[in-house]
Write a protein that holds these residues in place. Structure first.
Motif, PDB file in Angstrom:
ATOM      1  N   GLU A   8       0.826  -1.123  -0.041  1.00 25.62           N
ATOM      2  CA  GLU A   8       0.138  -0.078   0.005  1.00 25.62           C
ATOM      3  C   GLU A   8       0.723   1.296  -0.064  1.00 25.62           C
ATOM      4  OE1 GLU A   8      -2.529   0.056   3.502  1.00 25.62           O
ATOM      5  OE2 GLU A   8      -3.125   1.864   3.240  1.00 25.62           O
ATOM      6  N   SER A   9       2.119   1.133   0.600  1.00 25.46           N
ATOM      7  CA  SER A   9       2.643   2.307   0.958  1.00 25.46           C
ATOM      8  C   SER A   9       3.477   2.958  -0.555  1.00 25.46           C
ATOM      9  CB  SER A   9       3.893   2.220   1.762  1.00 25.46           C
ATOM     10  OG  SER A   9       4.807   1.224   1.519  1.00 25.46           O
ATOM     11  N   ARG A  10       3.490   1.999  -1.377  1.00 24.36           N
ATOM     12  CA  ARG A  10       4.171   2.332  -2.833  1.00 24.36           C
ATOM     13  C   ARG A  10       3.002   2.643  -3.876  1.00 24.36           C
ATOM     14  NH1 ARG A  10       8.313   3.593  -0.534  1.00 24.36           N
ATOM     15  NH2 ARG A  10      10.046   2.067  -0.148  1.00 24.36           N
ATOM     16  N   CYS A  11       1.680   1.995  -3.599  1.00 28.89           N
ATOM     17  CA  CYS A  11       0.599   2.189  -4.568  1.00 28.89           C
ATOM     18  C   CYS A  11       0.352   3.609  -5.018  1.00 28.89           C
ATOM     19  CB  CYS A  11      -0.521   1.373  -4.320  1.00 28.89           C
ATOM     20  SG  CYS A  11      -1.582   1.184  -5.584  1.00 28.89           S
ATOM     21  N   LEU A  12       0.411   3.804  -6.155  1.00 25.64           N
ATOM     22  CA  LEU A  12      -0.029   5.065  -6.668  1.00 25.64           C
ATOM     23  C   LEU A  12      -1.309   5.393  -7.114  1.00 25.64           C
ATOM     24  CD1 LEU A  12       2.799   5.265  -9.283  1.00 25.64           C
ATOM     25  CD2 LEU A  12       3.327   5.823  -7.034  1.00 25.64           C
ATOM     26  N   GLY A  13      -2.215   4.255  -7.179  1.00 24.89           N
ATOM     27  CA  GLY A  13      -3.354   4.494  -7.508  1.00 24.89           C
ATOM     28  C   GLY A  13      -3.538   4.628  -9.172  1.00 24.89           C
ATOM     29  N   CYS A  14      -2.559   4.249  -9.939  1.00 27.10           N
ATOM     30  CA  CYS A  14      -2.618   4.714 -11.569  1.00 27.10           C
ATOM     31  C   CYS A  14      -3.488   3.467 -12.114  1.00 27.10           C
ATOM     32  CB  CYS A  14      -1.317   4.823 -12.125  1.00 27.10           C
ATOM     33  SG  CYS A  14      -0.186   3.016 -11.953  1.00 27.10           S
ATOM     34  N   ILE A  55      -5.696   9.989   0.228  1.00 22.76           N
ATOM     35  CA  ILE A  55      -6.366   8.948  -0.282  1.00 22.76           C
ATOM     36  C   ILE A  55      -5.390   7.794  -0.606  1.00 22.76           C
ATOM     37  CG2 ILE A  55      -7.666   7.995  -2.211  1.00 22.76           C
ATOM     38  CD1 ILE A  55      -7.788  10.776  -3.373  1.00 22.76           C
ATOM     39  N   SER A  56      -5.660   6.689   0.142  1.00 23.90           N
ATOM     40  CA  SER A  56      -4.777   5.505   0.022  1.00 23.90           C
ATOM     41  C   SER A  56      -5.493   4.629  -1.006  1.00 23.90           C
ATOM     42  CB  SER A  56      -4.390   4.839   1.335  1.00 23.90           C
ATOM     43  OG  SER A  56      -5.339   4.553   2.000  1.00 23.90           O
ATOM     44  N   TYR A  57      -4.427   3.787  -1.377  1.00 25.48           N
ATOM     45  CA  TYR A  57      -4.827   2.670  -2.593  1.00 25.48           C
ATOM     46  C   TYR A  57      -4.549   1.305  -2.206  1.00 25.48           C
ATOM     47  CZ  TYR A  57      -5.627   7.057  -5.357  1.00 25.48           C
ATOM     48  OH  TYR A  57      -6.036   8.112  -5.669  1.00 25.48           O
ATOM     49  N   PRO A 137       4.485   0.445 -12.241  1.00 25.29           N
ATOM     50  CA  PRO A 137       5.761   1.362 -12.382  1.00 25.29           C
ATOM     51  C   PRO A 137       6.310   1.628 -11.001  1.00 25.29           C
ATOM     52  CG  PRO A 137       3.411   2.518 -12.547  1.00 25.29           C
ATOM     53  CD  PRO A 137       3.328   0.977 -12.357  1.00 25.29           C
ATOM     54  N   ASN A 138       5.967   1.243 -10.005  1.00 27.96           N
ATOM     55  CA  ASN A 138       6.306   1.635  -8.699  1.00 27.96           C
ATOM     56  C   ASN A 138       6.745   0.425  -7.821  1.00 27.96           C
ATOM     57  OD1 ASN A 138       7.386   4.148  -7.377  1.00 27.96           O
ATOM     58  ND2 ASN A 138       5.593   3.900  -6.057  1.00 27.96           N
ATOM     59  N   GLU A 139       6.751  -0.771  -8.451  1.00 32.37           N
ATOM     60  CA  GLU A 139       6.925  -2.164  -7.680  1.00 32.37           C
ATOM     61  C   GLU A 139       6.116  -2.253  -6.454  1.00 32.37           C
ATOM     62  OE1 GLU A 139      11.234  -2.519  -6.950  1.00 32.37           O
ATOM     63  OE2 GLU A 139      11.741  -2.567  -8.972  1.00 32.37           O
ATOM     64  N   LYS A 142       4.180  -6.993  -5.847  1.00 32.61           N
ATOM     65  CA  LYS A 142       5.196  -8.169  -6.272  1.00 32.61           C
ATOM     66  C   LYS A 142       4.834  -9.366  -6.001  1.00 32.61           C
ATOM     67  CE  LYS A 142       8.957  -5.274  -4.328  1.00 32.61           C
ATOM     68  NZ  LYS A 142       9.955  -4.938  -3.464  1.00 32.61           N
TER      69      LYS A 142
ATOM     70  N   VAL B  24      -5.412   6.374 -16.757  1.00 34.55           N
ATOM     71  CA  VAL B  24      -4.245   6.487 -15.933  1.00 34.55           C
ATOM     72  C   VAL B  24      -3.667   7.929 -15.933  1.00 34.55           C
ATOM     73  CG1 VAL B  24      -1.824   5.722 -15.887  1.00 34.55           C
ATOM     74  CG2 VAL B  24      -3.374   4.128 -16.324  1.00 34.55           C
ATOM     75  N   HIS B  27      -5.693   9.822 -13.047  1.00 33.20           N
ATOM     76  CA  HIS B  27      -5.035   9.467 -11.902  1.00 33.20           C
ATOM     77  C   HIS B  27      -3.584  10.024 -11.527  1.00 33.20           C
ATOM     78  CE1 HIS B  27      -7.875   5.964 -12.320  1.00 33.20           C
ATOM     79  NE2 HIS B  27      -8.640   6.637 -11.738  1.00 33.20           N
ATOM     80  N   GLN B  28      -2.985  10.333 -12.587  1.00 35.53           N
ATOM     81  CA  GLN B  28      -1.244  10.607 -12.306  1.00 35.53           C
ATOM     82  C   GLN B  28      -1.229  12.095 -12.419  1.00 35.53           C
ATOM     83  OE1 GLN B  28       1.317   8.517 -11.572  1.00 35.53           O
ATOM     84  NE2 GLN B  28      -0.518   7.601 -10.807  1.00 35.53           N
ATOM     85  N   LEU B  59       3.638   7.320 -18.395  1.00 34.96           N
ATOM     86  CA  LEU B  59       2.469   6.170 -17.669  1.00 34.96           C
ATOM     87  C   LEU B  59       1.454   5.718 -18.688  1.00 34.96           C
ATOM     88  CD1 LEU B  59       4.447   6.895 -15.228  1.00 34.96           C
ATOM     89  CD2 LEU B  59       2.281   6.034 -14.168  1.00 34.96           C
ATOM     90  N   GLU B 434       0.656  11.527  -1.269  1.00 36.86           N
ATOM     91  CA  GLU B 434       0.372  10.577  -2.470  1.00 36.86           C
ATOM     92  C   GLU B 434       1.409  10.935  -3.835  1.00 36.86           C
ATOM     93  OE1 GLU B 434      -1.571  12.915  -0.917  1.00 36.86           O
ATOM     94  OE2 GLU B 434      -2.761  14.171  -2.500  1.00 36.86           O
ATOM     95  N   LYS B 437       4.777   9.335  -2.647  1.00 42.69           N
ATOM     96  CA  LYS B 437       4.786   8.041  -2.949  1.00 42.69           C
ATOM     97  C   LYS B 437       5.430   7.402  -4.235  1.00 42.69           C
ATOM     98  CE  LYS B 437       0.520   5.811  -1.120  1.00 42.69           C
ATOM     99  NZ  LYS B 437      -0.559   5.249  -1.365  1.00 42.69           N
ATOM    100  N   ARG B 438       5.252   8.239  -5.227  1.00 41.58           N
ATOM    101  CA  ARG B 438       5.451   7.935  -6.514  1.00 41.58           C
ATOM    102  C   ARG B 438       7.138   7.352  -6.922  1.00 41.58           C
ATOM    103  NH1 ARG B 438       1.768  11.740 -10.130  1.00 41.58           N
ATOM    104  NH2 ARG B 438      -0.063  11.259  -9.208  1.00 41.58           N
ATOM    105  N   ASN B 440       9.945   5.599  -5.426  1.00 41.01           N
ATOM    106  CA  ASN B 440       9.929   4.666  -4.579  1.00 41.01           C
ATOM    107  C   ASN B 440      11.544   4.498  -4.389  1.00 41.01           C
ATOM    108  OD1 ASN B 440      10.641   2.125  -3.434  1.00 41.01           O
ATOM    109  ND2 ASN B 440       9.216   0.813  -4.900  1.00 41.01           N
ATOM    110  N   ILE B 443      13.634   1.670  -6.150  1.00 41.37           N
ATOM    111  CA  ILE B 443      14.204   1.589  -7.332  1.00 41.37           C
ATOM    112  C   ILE B 443      14.918   2.904  -7.728  1.00 41.37           C
ATOM    113  CG2 ILE B 443      12.999   2.020  -9.801  1.00 41.37           C
ATOM    114  CD1 ILE B 443      10.560   1.396  -8.843  1.00 41.37           C
TER     115      ILE B 443
END
Lengths: 153, 501
Positions: A8-14, A55-57, A137-139, A142, B24, B27-28, B59, B434, B437-438, B440, B443
């Motif tokens: 969740e901490s890495r999810c962008l919601g894309c 918002i979290s995803y 795109p943000n791992e 997994k 997408v 959202h981005q 993206l 938010e 977070k993008r 990481n 990476i």
């Protein structure tokens, strides 16, 4: 057994995982071509949770339960667990009764647009690494063993 | 006021045949350029908000998006060009100072591109770095006048305090606040893996990052944010920031909206309050005052940390540098006018300061003439774009370079020059969770490691070509440089010969 884990901490919601999940079913793996077809549903679902400040995803998909309720509920024997422990749906046998959707505790089986069949995650078992994991795109999702996942969480 | 003279800078073009309406882009985009129209069930675009950061383009799973310069033309006029007119529209509407981010984009000469490197032919052999040892390690700090040995060859001279870099490149000061926590973490982890240093910038250092201390340079700037004894002792060196290349003579202003819980704790200021760095240090009005601060910091750290002094490249840099060395600095950092920033007044960014190449050459020359070059190391910053810029800087007399813009570009920055809005779509210059977070760090730190490793390989190739096997032997070796497209005066300041001479 390796499963898909969401961070969740890495999810962008894309929601690119949803796009690639829909694409994964098609041989060409061409996103545009896949989306021109009808009757495709993503088996991974990104949930939006409104927090106090942001918002979290969270990405949800089949957990491949030890004792899957969907298999118990399936009236035609379409839902089955293969030798690797992956819960799969045989579309040839599926009669579209949607009982599996009713009993799934995670809400991760989805009705297709035709209303007569279902989509669920099969970990892209037929062609290797799950497509959603490969294209995140943000791992944030997994493909890991339970032990590896626990170490990361 | 409904009358708005502003027109979009960019046009977003969506290829309808490729767009799958996956949203997408919606959202981005933190600027809300892309939005979903429920009524018509279609994704739409508002060009006027686009800053051209390429997040949506990168993206988009079907590569359905292209961003172009907005095709609206003003009547052609060399003097009153579109940019000049648009700036007046903006200022006459808002009454505000124009703000910009990143470095000076104006077409001033780039001297790196007008200097060419030498290579060995026939009379001296070149070296193949894949087959022979090649050293790119540098040591920063004061060097002794001469070395004394006893009869057994044992070193008698007490060596001054130095720090070692495996590659002559460091990540320059970008504060936590101006960049995100994840960006900071990426820089710290990369510096640790590479055996180089990153700089905290003026925003203090979160306790969570103390573990990267041996690869950290802690900065002390005019705002003194987050400065305390523990902080000073947390890093491997201390840097006093007098000026910044992007905005010489100007202080800093971190808007209150970027000061969240964590930034507030790190900077030691209340949540939501503007962090204002004064233009001068209020306790420094002379070289003697600077000397006091340098030695206060050395005293606070038990003379165990070298102290750097960072100045912007301005007209009298050489004389100022001489004073800084005499004030006791172990290294002097010079930041040229192309250096980046999170926010600076546009007029200052575009019109104040001088090119780093000229400042570097002038400072190195002056320090040598005065016989004090070995008293301190010379580090340059201000738009070092690639490994050949690094090699040219070292040949002109630098010990090492700092990279800021290049580092953030490796982290995903697309140079949209909109850091000051705080809505960085790449999670770099923002504090919105938010968006942060993008980026990481797992990476991104690898990308920084890749970049510097690649540069290191290229530096070795260039050195080998010149027949040099250690970067220390290149420093100040201006015979390895030749100028093209430069006038007599420029060659004189740079201290190099013209190509063919």
């Amino acid at each position: 057994m390796k499963k898909i884990y969401a961070f969740e901490s890495r999810c962008l919601g894309c929601r690119l995982c949803e796009v690639y999940c829909r694409t994964a079913r098609f041989k060409s793996k061409d996103v545009v071509k896949a989306h021109k077809r009808k009757n495709i549903t993503s088996a991974i679902i990104v949930e939006e949770v409104l927090g106090p400040n942001n918002i979290s995803y969270f990405a949800l998909q089949c957990r491949h339960c030890k004792n899957p309720k969907c298999i118990k509920a399936c009236i035609s024997g379409a839902m089955y667990k293969n030798d690797k422990g992956i819960v799969r749906n045989d579309s040839e046998k599926c009669v579209g009764c949607l009982s599996c959707i009713l009993v799934c505790p995670f809400g991760v089986i989805k009705k297709n647009d035709d209303g007569k069949s279902v989509s669920k995650c099969d970990l892209c078992a037929d062609f290797g690494e799950p497509f959603c994991v490969e294209n995140c795109p943000n791992e944030a999702i997994k493909f890991l063993n339970e032990g590896e996942a626990r170490a990361l969480k | 006021m409904s009358l708005d003279f502003n027109t979009p800078d960019f046009e977003v073009i969506r290829n309808g045949n490729r767009c799958i309406q996956c949203k997408v882009c919606v959202h981005q985009c933190a600027n809300a350029v892309h939005f979903y129209d429920e009524e018509y069930d279609v994704v739409c675009v508002d060009d006027s908000k686009c800053v051209n950061c390429h997040r949506c383009v990168t993206l988009c799973p079907t590569k359905a998006l292209v961003i172009r310069k907005y095709p609206l033309e003003f009547r052609e006029n060399f003097n009153w060009h579109g940019k000049a007119i648009k700036e007046i529209y903006k200022q006459s509407q808002t009454g505000g100072v124009l703000l910009s981010s990143m470095g000076n984009p104006e077409p001033f000469p780039i001297y790196w591109d007008k200097m060419l490197l030498n290579a060995s032919q026939v009379t001296n052999p070149s070296i193949d770095p894949l087959r022979e040892p090649m050293e790119t390690k540098v040591v920063i700090g004061r060097k002794p006048e001469r070395l004394k040995f006893d009869a057994n060859g044992k070193l008698l001279t007490k060596m001054p305090l130095n720090i070692e870099l495996k590659v002559p490149v460091m990540f320059s000061a970008m504060s936590y606040g101006s960049i995100s926590r994840n960006a900071h973490e990426s820089l710290a982890r990369a510096a640790e893996e590479l055996g180089i240093f990153y700089n905290t910038g003026e925003g203090g250092l979160s306790k969570d990052f103390y573990k990267y201390g041996k690869n950290t340079i802690v900065q002390v700037a005019s705002g003194r944010f987050g400065v305390h004894k523990e902080y000073l002792n947390a890093g491997a060196a201390i840097e006093i920031k007098i000026g910044q290349g992007a905005k010489p003579g100007i202080g800093g202003h971190l808007p209150g909206k970027k000061v969240g819980e964590d930034v507030s704790a790190t900077r030691m200021i209340p949540v939501g309050s503007d962090a204002i760095s004064p233009a001068p240090h209020h306790d420094i009005y002379s070289i003697e005052d600077l000397r006091q601060l340098i030695f206060s910091l050395k005293e606070a750290t038990g003379y165990k940390k070298p102290v750097f002094v960072k100045i912007a490249a301005v007209h009298n840099s050489a004389a100022i540098a001489s004073g800084v060395v005499r004030a006791g600095a172990d290294a002097i950092v010079v930041d040229g006018f192309r250096g980046g920033t999170g926010a600076a007044p546009t007029r200052v960014r575009n019109n104040v300061g001088i090119p780093i190449e000229l400042a570097l050459a002038a400072i190195d020359q002056r320090l040598r003439e005065e016989g004090i070059r070995n008293y301190c190391s010379l580090i340059v910053a201000g738009s070092i774009r690639n490994s050949s810029d690094v090699v040219k800087a070292i040949a002109l007399g630098a010990d090492a370079v700092y990279i800021g813009s290049a580092a953030v570009i490796a982290l995903g920055c697309h140079m949209c020059h909109s850091c000051s809005t705080g809505k960085c779509n790449w999670g770099i210059a923002t504090q919105y969770p938010e968006l942060v977070k993008r980026l990481n760090p797992d990476i991104m730190y690898k990308r920084l490691v890749n970049l510097i490793s690649a540069w290191n390989n290229e530096i070795q190739e260039l050195l080998g070509g010149m027949g040099i096997n250690a970067i220390e032997s290149l420093r100040g070796n201006r015979l390895m440089l030749r100028g093209v497209d430069l006038n007599e005066k420029e060659l004189e300041v740079l201290g190099i010969k013209y190509a063919g001479e």
